[in-house]
Design a protein around this motif. Structure first.
Motif, PDB file in Angstrom:
ATOM      1  N   ALA A  64       0.830  -1.210   0.000  1.00  0.00           N
ATOM      2  CA  ALA A  64       0.000   0.000   0.000  1.00  0.00           C
ATOM      3  C   ALA A  64       0.860   1.253   0.000  1.00  0.00           C
ATOM      4  O   ALA A  64       0.526   2.248  -0.642  1.00  0.00           O
ATOM      5  N   ASN A  65       2.013   1.168   0.686  1.00  0.00           N
ATOM      6  CA  ASN A  65       2.915   2.303   0.763  1.00  0.00           C
ATOM      7  C   ASN A  65       3.337   2.788  -0.630  1.00  0.00           C
ATOM      8  O   ASN A  65       3.277   3.985  -0.926  1.00  0.00           O
ATOM      9  N   ALA A  66       3.734   1.833  -1.488  1.00  0.00           N
ATOM     10  CA  ALA A  66       4.153   2.184  -2.849  1.00  0.00           C
ATOM     11  C   ALA A  66       2.988   2.778  -3.636  1.00  0.00           C
ATOM     12  O   ALA A  66       3.145   3.782  -4.336  1.00  0.00           O
ATOM     13  N   PHE A  67       1.816   2.146  -3.508  1.00  0.00           N
ATOM     14  CA  PHE A  67       0.643   2.661  -4.221  1.00  0.00           C
ATOM     15  C   PHE A  67       0.303   4.058  -3.720  1.00  0.00           C
ATOM     16  O   PHE A  67       0.024   4.962  -4.511  1.00  0.00           O
ATOM     17  N   TRP A  68       0.328   4.221  -2.411  1.00  0.00           N
ATOM     18  CA  TRP A  68      -0.021   5.512  -1.805  1.00  0.00           C
ATOM     19  C   TRP A  68       0.924   6.600  -2.312  1.00  0.00           C
ATOM     20  O   TRP A  68       0.491   7.648  -2.789  1.00  0.00           O
ATOM     21  N   LEU A 223      13.329   5.649 -11.603  1.00  0.00           N
ATOM     22  CA  LEU A 223      14.635   6.278 -11.381  1.00  0.00           C
ATOM     23  C   LEU A 223      14.596   7.428 -10.376  1.00  0.00           C
ATOM     24  O   LEU A 223      15.427   7.478  -9.463  1.00  0.00           O
ATOM     25  N   ILE A 224      13.639   8.340 -10.535  1.00  0.00           N
ATOM     26  CA  ILE A 224      13.625   9.529  -9.679  1.00  0.00           C
ATOM     27  C   ILE A 224      13.438   9.161  -8.205  1.00  0.00           C
ATOM     28  O   ILE A 224      14.225   9.593  -7.369  1.00  0.00           O
ATOM     29  N   PRO A 225      12.433   8.316  -7.857  1.00  0.00           N
ATOM     30  CA  PRO A 225      12.325   7.951  -6.431  1.00  0.00           C
ATOM     31  C   PRO A 225      13.539   7.188  -5.916  1.00  0.00           C
ATOM     32  O   PRO A 225      13.898   7.321  -4.740  1.00  0.00           O
ATOM     33  N   THR A 226      14.183   6.403  -6.780  1.00  0.00           N
ATOM     34  CA  THR A 226      15.356   5.649  -6.331  1.00  0.00           C
ATOM     35  C   THR A 226      16.531   6.582  -6.045  1.00  0.00           C
ATOM     36  O   THR A 226      17.175   6.489  -5.007  1.00  0.00           O
ATOM     37  N   LEU A 227      16.801   7.491  -6.999  1.00  0.00           N
ATOM     38  CA  LEU A 227      17.987   8.338  -6.857  1.00  0.00           C
ATOM     39  C   LEU A 227      17.775   9.441  -5.826  1.00  0.00           C
ATOM     40  O   LEU A 227      18.651   9.717  -5.021  1.00  0.00           O
ATOM     41  N   PHE A 235       7.914   3.937  -4.981  1.00  0.00           N
ATOM     42  CA  PHE A 235       6.846   4.034  -5.975  1.00  0.00           C
ATOM     43  C   PHE A 235       6.479   2.608  -6.403  1.00  0.00           C
ATOM     44  O   PHE A 235       7.179   1.652  -6.070  1.00  0.00           O
ATOM     45  N   ILE A 236       5.402   2.489  -7.196  1.00  0.00           N
ATOM     46  CA  ILE A 236       5.027   1.167  -7.697  1.00  0.00           C
ATOM     47  C   ILE A 236       6.176   0.565  -8.508  1.00  0.00           C
ATOM     48  O   ILE A 236       6.470  -0.624  -8.410  1.00  0.00           O
ATOM     49  N   GLY A 237       6.854   1.422  -9.302  1.00  0.00           N
ATOM     50  CA  GLY A 237       8.001   0.963 -10.097  1.00  0.00           C
ATOM     51  C   GLY A 237       9.069   0.330  -9.220  1.00  0.00           C
ATOM     52  O   GLY A 237       9.640  -0.710  -9.559  1.00  0.00           O
TER      53      GLY A 237
ATOM     54  N   VAL B 103       8.474  -0.130 -16.965  1.00  0.00           N
ATOM     55  CA  VAL B 103       8.638  -1.208 -15.983  1.00  0.00           C
ATOM     56  C   VAL B 103       7.800  -2.413 -16.384  1.00  0.00           C
ATOM     57  O   VAL B 103       8.263  -3.553 -16.286  1.00  0.00           O
ATOM     58  N   VAL B 104       6.576  -2.171 -16.830  1.00  0.00           N
ATOM     59  CA  VAL B 104       5.687  -3.281 -17.172  1.00  0.00           C
ATOM     60  C   VAL B 104       6.166  -3.982 -18.444  1.00  0.00           C
ATOM     61  O   VAL B 104       6.181  -5.220 -18.509  1.00  0.00           O
ATOM     62  N   ILE B 105       6.608  -3.205 -19.449  1.00  0.00           N
ATOM     63  CA  ILE B 105       7.177  -3.806 -20.656  1.00  0.00           C
ATOM     64  C   ILE B 105       8.365  -4.690 -20.255  1.00  0.00           C
ATOM     65  O   ILE B 105       8.501  -5.832 -20.698  1.00  0.00           O
TER      66      ILE B 105
END
Lengths: 287, 270
Positions: A64-68, A223-227, A235-237, B103-105
């Motif tokens: 939920a945290n990532a989705f939120w 990339l942006i949330p990671t860096l 994030f969901i990614g 990401v999904v691809i």
């Protein structure tokens, strides 16, 4: 006659075949695969094990945290882009000297086509310990933490996606019929009410295009949330990378991926609805 | 408002300027400028891992962009000859290839390929007479295919736009004058769509060269330049990485300008 028709169809089929094959093998089939995976189970050693269960979907609240974060920071980020982009697009389309217009526009587009990775990590300098915090320490503000915060991620988002927001707004403002502005003024409207009633209103389709483009791309951002979020702003990614490459929980990852695509589709449909309402919506080429 | 616009331009270019500036830093520290030097460019270009990653990226970007330009152009031409329904279906799929998040691809390609390999590899092994049967695995092929998917969709759309603004009279005149369809294509259609094809190729190349997230999933044991840079950044930004970034930024600016110039060309050169 029949021979030439057959030949014509054959040529058509041959022209379309490579692209069709590509789309089927690398888009349609993979999508079916993750749909199947999403109702499966995690194999004991990681990966996938056949099953028919909706447990993965029921488990979505575990992330939920990532989705939120995504559902909050994507629209807020897109809104931030919009607030910065609108005045720039307005200036470029209606105020900038004619001969400067294209050069300024090119200067906006160029960063968008250069590497987002390289542009984003540059912010590590500015926000990092020896950047702005060091400057602020001179004036007595100590121990300010900028990097690895939601604020830093938001800044990175606005920075990275700004060009994508400016372009469609610029196009809709540029196509604006200037006579309408004069007419409005002639009829005694104040500059502000002309802006709100005419300019802003007629540029709404461009605003919608920009907003939905940025939103869709942000939903899958990694990339942006990671860096800039330093593993604190998920994030969901990020959840997907974690589930597929680290914890190897493929079924759960697939369920999240399917949900992400469904959310994107909903956003697109909503955006389309609103654009159609704001009649005169035009599609914008990004290049 | 002018001041605001100037501030936004500064905001857009300040980080890029810093990367370029620090790539010429004489010192080791990434955040303290201690003098001008080009040593990091030399160090970057003599780092075997970095050069290998750069080479991989160049091979992958060139191949996927070439394939995309070829298949995308063919598809754009083919779409002109089919009914509205087939066309709508095809265009919906092309749109999906562009809109579905990277990401999904990446993950769906990974999942599908791993599944496919699990079926194909034992089959190949059972057919192979010798001890070392060929094995399909993630690598060049999977990255090229995944990058090419998006690029091919992009090329189809760019070339399609160009085709729809093509002068039909010329095509008709050509066939009235008894040119074969192939001659008409070579003499009339191809020169007119060539700028769009080249622009599509260059954009596809740029995309593939810059892409991190799709490659991250399907690269297997291969390393591309963005993957290398990403891994290095996580260990701390170095002037060497800044040197690479500067080279890449300069190259992509060049490619974008080239693509814009090609798209802006109205008439084919004589």
């Amino acid at each position: 006659m029949r021979g030439t028709r057959f030949r014509k169809n054959l040529v058509t089929a041959l022209l379309l075949a490579p692209a069709a094959l590509w789309l089927i093998v690398f888009l349609v089939l993979p999508f079916i695969a993750i749909a199947i995976f999403s109702v499966g189970e995690r194999a004991p050693e990681g990966g996938y094990q056949a099953a028919l269960t909706f447990a993965q979907y029921a488990n979505l609240p575990a992330r939920a945290n990532a989705f939120w974060n995504t559902m909050v920071l994507a629209p807020v980020g897109a809104l931030g882009c919009l607030l910065v982009a609108y005045p720039v697009a307005y200036y470029l389309a209606l105020r900038a000297p004619q001969r400067w217009r294209l050069i300024l526009l090119a200067l906006i587009v160029i960063p968008f086509w250069t590497s987002l990775l390289m542009r984003t990590y540059a912010w590590l300098y500015i926000l990092g310990g020896r950047g702005i915090p060091a400057l602020l320490a001179y004036v007595g503000i100590e121990d300010l933490r900028l990097i690895n915060t939601p604020g830093a991620v938001l800044l990175g988002i606005v920075y990275g996606y700004l060009p994508l927001m400016i372009l469609p707004i610029y196009v809709s403002l540029e196509r604006l019929d200037r006579r309408l502005l004069e007419a409005s003024a002639d009829l005694g409207a104040t500059p502000l009410s002309t802006f709100i009633g005419v300019t802003l209103r007629l540029s709404l389709p461009g605003v919608m295009t920009g907003f939905s483009l940025v939103m869709i791309l942000l939903l899958g951002e990694y990339l942006i949330p990671t860096l800039l979020g330093g593993g604190k702003v998920f994030f969901i990614g990020n959840a997907l990378v974690d589930l597929f490459l680290q914890s190897r929980n493929w079924p759960f990852g697939s369920a999240i991926a399917i949900t992400l695509v469904l959310v994107s589709v909903v956003v697109l449909i909503l955006a389309n609805r609103i654009s159609t309402r704001l009649s005169g919506a035009r599609r914008v080429d990004l290049i | 408002m002018r001041a605001f616009v100037v501030a936004v331009f500064a905001f857009l270019y300040l980080p890029i300027a810093l990367v370029v500036l620090f790539s010429f830093n004489a010192g080791h520290h990434a955040s303290e400028f201690t003098g001008f030097s080009t040593q990091w460019y030399g160090k970057a270009l003599s780092n075997p891992f970095l050069v290998e990653a750069l080479k991989n990226s160049l091979i992958i970007a060139t191949t996927s962009a070439l394939l995309a330009a070829f298949c995308g152009t063919a598809a754009a031409l083919g779409l002109q000859r089919v009914g509205a329904r087939t066309r709508a279906l095809f265009e919906a799929l092309l749109g999906a290839a562009i809109v579905v998040p990277g990401v999904v691809i990446g993950i769906s390609t990974l999942v599908a390929l791993v599944q496919l390999f699990a079926v194909v590899n034992p089959f190949l092994a059972s057919l192979w007479p010798a001890d070392q049967p060929p094995r399909l695995s993630l690598g060049y092929g999977s990255i090229i295919a995944a990058h090419g998917l998006f690029s091919m969709a992009l090329v189809t759309m760019i070339v399609g736009t160009r085709l729809s603004s093509l002068d039909r009279n010329l095509v008709e005149a050509s066939s009235d004058l008894y040119a074969t369809p192939l001659t008409t294509f070579r003499a009339i259609v191809l020169p007119q769509i060539m700028p769009a094809v080249i622009a599509g190729f260059l954009l596809a190349f740029t995309f593939s060269f810059d892409d991190f997230i799709v490659a991250f999933f399907v690269a297997g044991a291969q390393t591309t330049l963005p993957i290398y840079v990403f891994a290095s950044i996580r260990r701390g930004v170095t002037p060497e990485i800044n040197a690479v970034a500067t080279i890449v930024l300069a190259a992509s600016v060049l490619l974008v300008l080239l693509a814009q110039w090609q798209l802006g060309r109205r008439k084919p050169s004589p």
